[in-house]
Design a protein around this motif. Sequence first.
Motif, short mmCIF file in Angstrom:
data_model
loop_
_atom_site.label_atom_id
_atom_site.label_comp_id
_atom_site.label_asym_id
_atom_site.label_seq_id
_atom_site.Cartn_x
_atom_site.Cartn_y
_atom_site.Cartn_z
N ASP A 154 2.27 -10.30 -10.22
CA ASP A 154 2.58 -10.38 -10.83
C ASP A 154 1.88 -9.81 -12.46
N ALA A 155 3.09 -9.31 -13.21
CA ALA A 155 2.70 -8.32 -14.37
C ALA A 155 1.49 -8.93 -14.81
N LEU A 157 0.05 -11.83 -14.57
CA LEU A 157 -1.22 -12.03 -14.16
C LEU A 157 -2.66 -10.39 -14.41
N GLU A 159 -1.86 -7.80 -16.18
CA GLU A 159 -2.60 -7.70 -17.86
C GLU A 159 -3.60 -9.30 -17.97
N THR A 160 -3.30 -10.55 -17.65
CA THR A 160 -4.46 -11.48 -18.12
C THR A 160 -5.31 -11.25 -17.93
N MET A 161 -5.88 -10.78 -17.18
CA MET A 161 -6.57 -10.10 -15.99
C MET A 161 -7.80 -8.77 -16.61
N ARG A 162 -6.62 -7.72 -17.56
CA ARG A 162 -6.87 -6.52 -17.81
C ARG A 162 -7.76 -7.06 -19.41
N GLY A 165 -11.35 -8.29 -18.89
CA GLY A 165 -12.51 -7.03 -19.16
C GLY A 165 -12.37 -6.68 -17.23
N LEU A 166 -11.18 -6.68 -16.32
CA LEU A 166 -11.65 -7.46 -15.28
C LEU A 166 -11.29 -5.76 -14.86
N SER A 170 -11.43 -5.83 -9.35
CA SER A 170 -11.21 -7.59 -9.28
C SER A 170 -9.76 -7.48 -9.33
N ARG A 173 -8.49 -7.61 -5.20
CA ARG A 173 -8.94 -8.11 -4.46
C ARG A 173 -8.72 -9.89 -4.98
N TYR A 174 -8.80 -10.60 -5.99
CA TYR A 174 -8.04 -11.36 -7.07
C TYR A 174 -6.62 -11.77 -7.08
N ALA A 175 -5.56 -10.28 -7.38
CA ALA A 175 -4.56 -10.63 -7.98
C ALA A 175 -3.83 -10.06 -6.38
N PRO A 178 -4.36 -11.30 -2.72
CA PRO A 178 -3.69 -13.23 -2.71
C PRO A 178 -2.34 -12.55 -2.92
N SER A 179 -1.36 -11.79 -3.92
CA SER A 179 0.10 -12.03 -3.87
C SER A 179 0.81 -11.23 -2.64
#
Lengths: 258, 262
Positions: A154-155, A157, A159-162, A165-166, A170, A173-175, A178-179
């Motif tokens: 998901d874009a 998701l 962007e939220t991570m960016r 600062g992830l 990350s 591994r985390y997005a 699992p997607s």
Amino acid sequence: MLSNGSRASRVRRLPPAAISVVLALALWQLATSVGPLADLSIPSVVETGQALIAELSSSEFYVRLWETIQMAVVGFVVAMALAIPAGILIGLSRFAWRSTKFTFDFFKVIPPIVIIPIVILVLGPTMQMGIFLVVFTLVFAMAIQTGLGVRDADAVLLETMRCYGLGTWSQIRYARLPSAAPYIAVGVRLSASAALVVAIVAGLIGGAPGLGKTILLAQASGDDPRTFATVFVLGVLGILVSRAVTWLQRRSIFWMPS
Amino acid sequence: MSTDITISNVSMFFDTPNGRKDVLDNVSYSVTPGHFVAIVGPSGVGKTTLLRILTGLTQPTGGSVEVRGKAIDGPPDGLAVVLQDYTRSLMPWLTVEKNINLPLRNKKMTKSEVRSRVAESLAEVGLEGTEKSYPWQLSGGMQQRVAIARALATRPDLLIMDEPFASVDAQTRFDLEDLVLKVRKDFGITTLMVTHDIDEAVYLSDEVVVLYGKPAHVREVVTVDIGFPRSQIETRNDPRFAELRTHVYSLVRGLAEPNEAA
């Protein structure tokens, strides 16, 4: 509480399935003993049952069964081990995705039967041939499926991570992984069933060892009850494989409603 | 006066198949540290575009954004975000606890510090004891609280919220608005929020920035001269509240002239 619910529904689901099985067997028996298939050489339920019992009590049968399972499992494992990492890598890079997608799509649509003559020339009617066919059939579709999953993260998701600062690692591994999991799970499920089919076809058409070859030989010698009994065993095997993979999938992708 | 965020002459256009589309035209505005600012405007005016520029996710085609004196070319340090679509910004495969501590990975914190930070943040939003739940096991309002807790756990200098309460029911919305006022009192984080709800904008903010026009410019910055603490019943019945919301509403609908050159 959840497991109780599903157990209850499983119990409720069983009788209709049993009824349809009994009904199908009864129709089969009727059709082959009274009509309209009575005059043909199609074996009845009783004859097939007798052949099945004979098969199940011969040690030869288990050797053939084991050969089929080996080709399917080894081919499946090799294909997944190649395709999932490859799919992740090509899914992560837009350039890699665009440059491989066409080639992979091309190989994906080649039916395994078409390349059997070539493979027999190189490897002969061996287990290796069966394994190669399984790998060839699964690997391209599975790599594409995995790549699609990685790309579908998901874009919002990401962007939220960016914003938090992830970094790239990350995000993978985390997005992204699992997607991709539900895509991979669907691919694995379809691949498992396909692996079995191709392992049988390898024997049936290409003369590789296993139950496919058993059918080929039984057919050639006109032993129809034995052919039917073997087909029946393969049907049961197919159901077991698909059930097992579905069960695994429900456990590993717990966040998706199944 | 010191400012936290300085938006200078920001312009934005997109190249579309139908030619160039100008969205923002010379938007300038400065945010005072600790202030809560709402950005309102007609739908499609470019509020979210401006917000994306402020997060550093999008680069403006003209002008610049400075955060604490430094021009940004990506998400600035100390930024936290709360987005409208919590189902897409929270990770369904991670527990509430892991969703909140993911952004803390980059900070040098011990495990026990992280654990107590997560617990504190959940307590702040009224979700004690939900650490081990998965987001999809919670209601929509609770999921948005998790997103707010995740933002607070990073101890942000700047909080950016895009229509944060647009996807929850009216009652939950009032509760979340009051939660935001409490967070403001407890932490005093500089906050920018896009909303299409004018009452909400006036209720929560120190200043309301009205964007208007195609391409959009700042039509007026309305100062909300209503003291804190505010409450759903008293503040919303305050005659000044009614005046301000009517004024902002007229500006957004293009019915009123701005009070002074903005």
